[in-house]
Design a protein around this motif. Sequence first.
Motif, PDB file in Angstrom:
ATOM      1  N   UNK B  11       0.832  -1.204   0.000  1.00  0.00           N
ATOM      2  CA  UNK B  11       0.000   0.000   0.000  1.00  0.00           C
ATOM      3  C   UNK B  11       0.869   1.257   0.000  1.00  0.00           C
ATOM      4  N   UNK B  12       1.913   1.227   0.825  1.00  0.00           N
ATOM      5  CA  UNK B  12       2.861   2.353   0.850  1.00  0.00           C
ATOM      6  C   UNK B  12       3.511   2.569  -0.519  1.00  0.00           C
ATOM      7  N   UNK B  13       3.895   1.474  -1.146  1.00  0.00           N
ATOM      8  CA  UNK B  13       4.570   1.577  -2.450  1.00  0.00           C
ATOM      9  C   UNK B  13       3.625   2.173  -3.482  1.00  0.00           C
ATOM     10  N   UNK B  14       2.366   1.723  -3.477  1.00  0.00           N
ATOM     11  CA  UNK B  14       1.416   2.244  -4.470  1.00  0.00           C
ATOM     12  C   UNK B  14       1.168   3.734  -4.240  1.00  0.00           C
ATOM     13  N   UNK B  15       1.097   4.119  -2.965  1.00  0.00           N
ATOM     14  CA  UNK B  15       0.878   5.539  -2.670  1.00  0.00           C
ATOM     15  C   UNK B  15       2.082   6.369  -3.144  1.00  0.00           C
ATOM     16  N   UNK B  16       3.274   5.856  -2.875  1.00  0.00           N
ATOM     17  CA  UNK B  16       4.485   6.558  -3.320  1.00  0.00           C
ATOM     18  C   UNK B  16       4.539   6.647  -4.845  1.00  0.00           C
ATOM     19  N   UNK B  17       4.113   5.581  -5.508  1.00  0.00           N
ATOM     20  CA  UNK B  17       4.132   5.592  -6.976  1.00  0.00           C
ATOM     21  C   UNK B  17       3.214   6.677  -7.518  1.00  0.00           C
ATOM     22  N   UNK B  18       2.018   6.765  -6.934  1.00  0.00           N
ATOM     23  CA  UNK B  18       1.074   7.805  -7.359  1.00  0.00           C
ATOM     24  C   UNK B  18       1.682   9.194  -7.185  1.00  0.00           C
ATOM     25  N   UNK B  19       2.372   9.396  -6.075  1.00  0.00           N
ATOM     26  CA  UNK B  19       3.009  10.694  -5.840  1.00  0.00           C
ATOM     27  C   UNK B  19       4.074  10.982  -6.891  1.00  0.00           C
ATOM     28  N   UNK B  21       4.308   9.698  -9.879  1.00  0.00           N
ATOM     29  CA  UNK B  21       3.635   9.920 -11.170  1.00  0.00           C
ATOM     30  C   UNK B  21       3.122  11.355 -11.240  1.00  0.00           C
ATOM     31  N   UNK B  22       2.482  11.801 -10.160  1.00  0.00           N
ATOM     32  CA  UNK B  22       1.902  13.152 -10.166  1.00  0.00           C
ATOM     33  C   UNK B  22       2.988  14.208 -10.332  1.00  0.00           C
ATOM     34  N   UNK B  23       4.147  13.969  -9.737  1.00  0.00           N
ATOM     35  CA  UNK B  23       5.222  14.966  -9.805  1.00  0.00           C
ATOM     36  C   UNK B  23       6.035  14.893 -11.088  1.00  0.00           C
ATOM     37  N   UNK B  24       6.287  13.674 -11.566  1.00  0.00           N
ATOM     38  CA  UNK B  24       7.246  13.530 -12.669  1.00  0.00           C
ATOM     39  C   UNK B  24       6.653  12.943 -13.936  1.00  0.00           C
ATOM     40  N   UNK B  25       5.389  12.558 -13.903  1.00  0.00           N
ATOM     41  CA  UNK B  25       4.774  11.993 -15.099  1.00  0.00           C
ATOM     42  C   UNK B  25       5.152  10.541 -15.324  1.00  0.00           C
ATOM     43  N   UNK B  26       4.619   9.987 -16.398  1.00  0.00           N
ATOM     44  CA  UNK B  26       4.780   8.569 -16.699  1.00  0.00           C
ATOM     45  C   UNK B  26       6.239   8.172 -16.878  1.00  0.00           C
ATOM     46  N   UNK B  27       6.956   8.966 -17.657  1.00  0.00           N
ATOM     47  CA  UNK B  27       8.341   8.579 -17.940  1.00  0.00           C
ATOM     48  C   UNK B  27       9.249   8.800 -16.740  1.00  0.00           C
ATOM     49  N   UNK B  29       8.380   8.289 -13.718  1.00  0.00           N
ATOM     50  CA  UNK B  29       8.048   7.333 -12.652  1.00  0.00           C
ATOM     51  C   UNK B  29       8.857   6.057 -12.825  1.00  0.00           C
ATOM     52  N   UNK B  30      10.138   6.145 -12.520  1.00  0.00           N
ATOM     53  CA  UNK B  30      11.016   4.984 -12.643  1.00  0.00           C
ATOM     54  C   UNK B  30      10.990   4.181 -11.350  1.00  0.00           C
ATOM     55  N   UNK B  31      11.415   2.920 -11.436  1.00  0.00           N
ATOM     56  CA  UNK B  31      11.501   2.095 -10.234  1.00  0.00           C
ATOM     57  C   UNK B  31      12.447   2.736  -9.221  1.00  0.00           C
ATOM     58  N   UNK B  32      13.530   3.323  -9.716  1.00  0.00           N
ATOM     59  CA  UNK B  32      14.485   3.973  -8.820  1.00  0.00           C
ATOM     60  C   UNK B  32      13.851   5.107  -8.035  1.00  0.00           C
ATOM     61  N   UNK B  33      13.062   5.936  -8.725  1.00  0.00           N
ATOM     62  CA  UNK B  33      12.430   7.077  -8.054  1.00  0.00           C
ATOM     63  C   UNK B  33      11.425   6.598  -7.005  1.00  0.00           C
ATOM     64  N   UNK B  34      10.689   5.550  -7.339  1.00  0.00           N
ATOM     65  CA  UNK B  34       9.699   5.023  -6.387  1.00  0.00           C
ATOM     66  C   UNK B  34      10.411   4.399  -5.185  1.00  0.00           C
ATOM     67  N   UNK B  50       8.127  -6.796  -9.700  1.00  0.00           N
ATOM     68  CA  UNK B  50       9.336  -7.158 -10.440  1.00  0.00           C
ATOM     69  C   UNK B  50       9.645  -6.257 -11.638  1.00  0.00           C
ATOM     70  N   UNK B  51       8.665  -5.497 -12.138  1.00  0.00           N
ATOM     71  CA  UNK B  51       8.923  -4.612 -13.286  1.00  0.00           C
ATOM     72  C   UNK B  51       8.134  -3.318 -13.105  1.00  0.00           C
ATOM     73  N   UNK B  52       8.532  -2.306 -13.857  1.00  0.00           N
ATOM     74  CA  UNK B  52       7.771  -1.058 -13.848  1.00  0.00           C
ATOM     75  C   UNK B  52       6.332  -1.311 -14.298  1.00  0.00           C
ATOM     76  N   UNK B  53       6.156  -2.168 -15.306  1.00  0.00           N
ATOM     77  CA  UNK B  53       4.816  -2.459 -15.801  1.00  0.00           C
ATOM     78  C   UNK B  53       3.950  -3.087 -14.707  1.00  0.00           C
ATOM     79  N   UNK B  54       4.521  -4.029 -13.957  1.00  0.00           N
ATOM     80  CA  UNK B  54       3.756  -4.687 -12.885  1.00  0.00           C
ATOM     81  C   UNK B  54       3.336  -3.660 -11.832  1.00  0.00           C
TER      82      UNK B  54
END
Lengths: 200, 200
Positions: B11-19, B21-27, B29-34, B50-54
């Motif tokens: 849940x924490x990871x998904x919330x961080x990913x959304x943040x 994405x909102x700040x940096x856009x799709x491209x 939103x790398x695994x490193x940034x998350x 295991x992947x950015x797509x997942x």
Amino acid sequence: MARARSEERRTEILRATLEVIAERGYRGATLGAVAERVGLSQQGLLHYYPTKEALLVAVLEDRDRWDTGGGGSRGEGPWPLELLGSLVEYNAMRPAIVQTFSALLGESVTEEHPAREFFSLRYSQVRADMAASLRAEHGEELPGGLTPERAATLMVAVMDGLQYQWLLDPGTVDMPGSFRDFLRLLRDRTGPDVSGPSPG
Amino acid sequence: MARARSEERRTEILRATLEVIAERGYRGATLGAVAERVGLSQQGLLHYYPTKEALLVAVLEDRDRWDTGGGGSRGEGPWPLELLGSLVEYNAMRPAIVQTFSALLGESVTEEHPAREFFSLRYSQVRADMAASLRAEHGEELPGGLTPERAATLMVAVMDGLQYQWLLDPGTVDMPGSFRDFLRLLRDRTGPDVSGPSPG
């Protein structure tokens, strides 16, 4: 003379790209594969098209020119809606180019993508063309009280959206049939008072 | 206990990913940034996704759960069409997640893409849900003689297609207004004989 030769080369390259797309799909259509097909080094190909995106945009521009009659097959004036139905039917027979269009459209909405300008300009033009077609056949007021311009935005959305559903599930989604459903919705006339109050 | 902890981490990871994405856009939103945002090593993050797509598919699944009331905000039964209009309005206020959805949808139609199954299953489900909503409000026959199922395919196409036009040109395309135009088309009732002969 050198210019004519260069144009000829570009035409060859675009034809080869279409072939590679048809055989290997969007991801398989690499600059290397296209260069090999057309008998150029990859460096030689980059002289004509500096990136894969530039090459694919050129392919899509070329398709648009042919599809909308710039290829010389059609006279002036708005594109008849019935012909649009046939175009969607034709697209259902060439999944590889539809896949290329849809994949590149998806990429184009990401940050600073090189194909963004192509799609943005293309949609302004396509919306205007569709509005002219709708006005020619349905006049100023369409069902739901829509103007030709507002209906045009929906028509373009339907074409694009159906392509994704169809590419993902071609056995279930009848892309040309669904597009004709939408044309029927636009033909289904009734008095403006039946459409309910305008929300805006 | 370990399971609950792991769920919490996701849940924490998904919330961080959304943040991100909102700040940096799709491209951006790398695994490193998350990983950095959530205080994990990249290796640690790969243990969960295991992947950015997942990771992005998980974000979109989570959004779907919330949007369609699985988050607990809505009771059972078909989704009211008016609420769908509000959902599109809400989407117009969160371009980053709409961009993520649209970019990943574009990728998913390419060969053997890891998000293909997600979108393919999602569309089957969404078409069925929309057909149920349309049936509940409009009965068995919609304008143009369409069944709820056929109209549902168009409604999904309109939503997706409008997102691309809007992302490319937010100042010109009124996404929520256009979607409501489509809802008005579906409300605009007339006798079946006015709609012309069925082509099929």
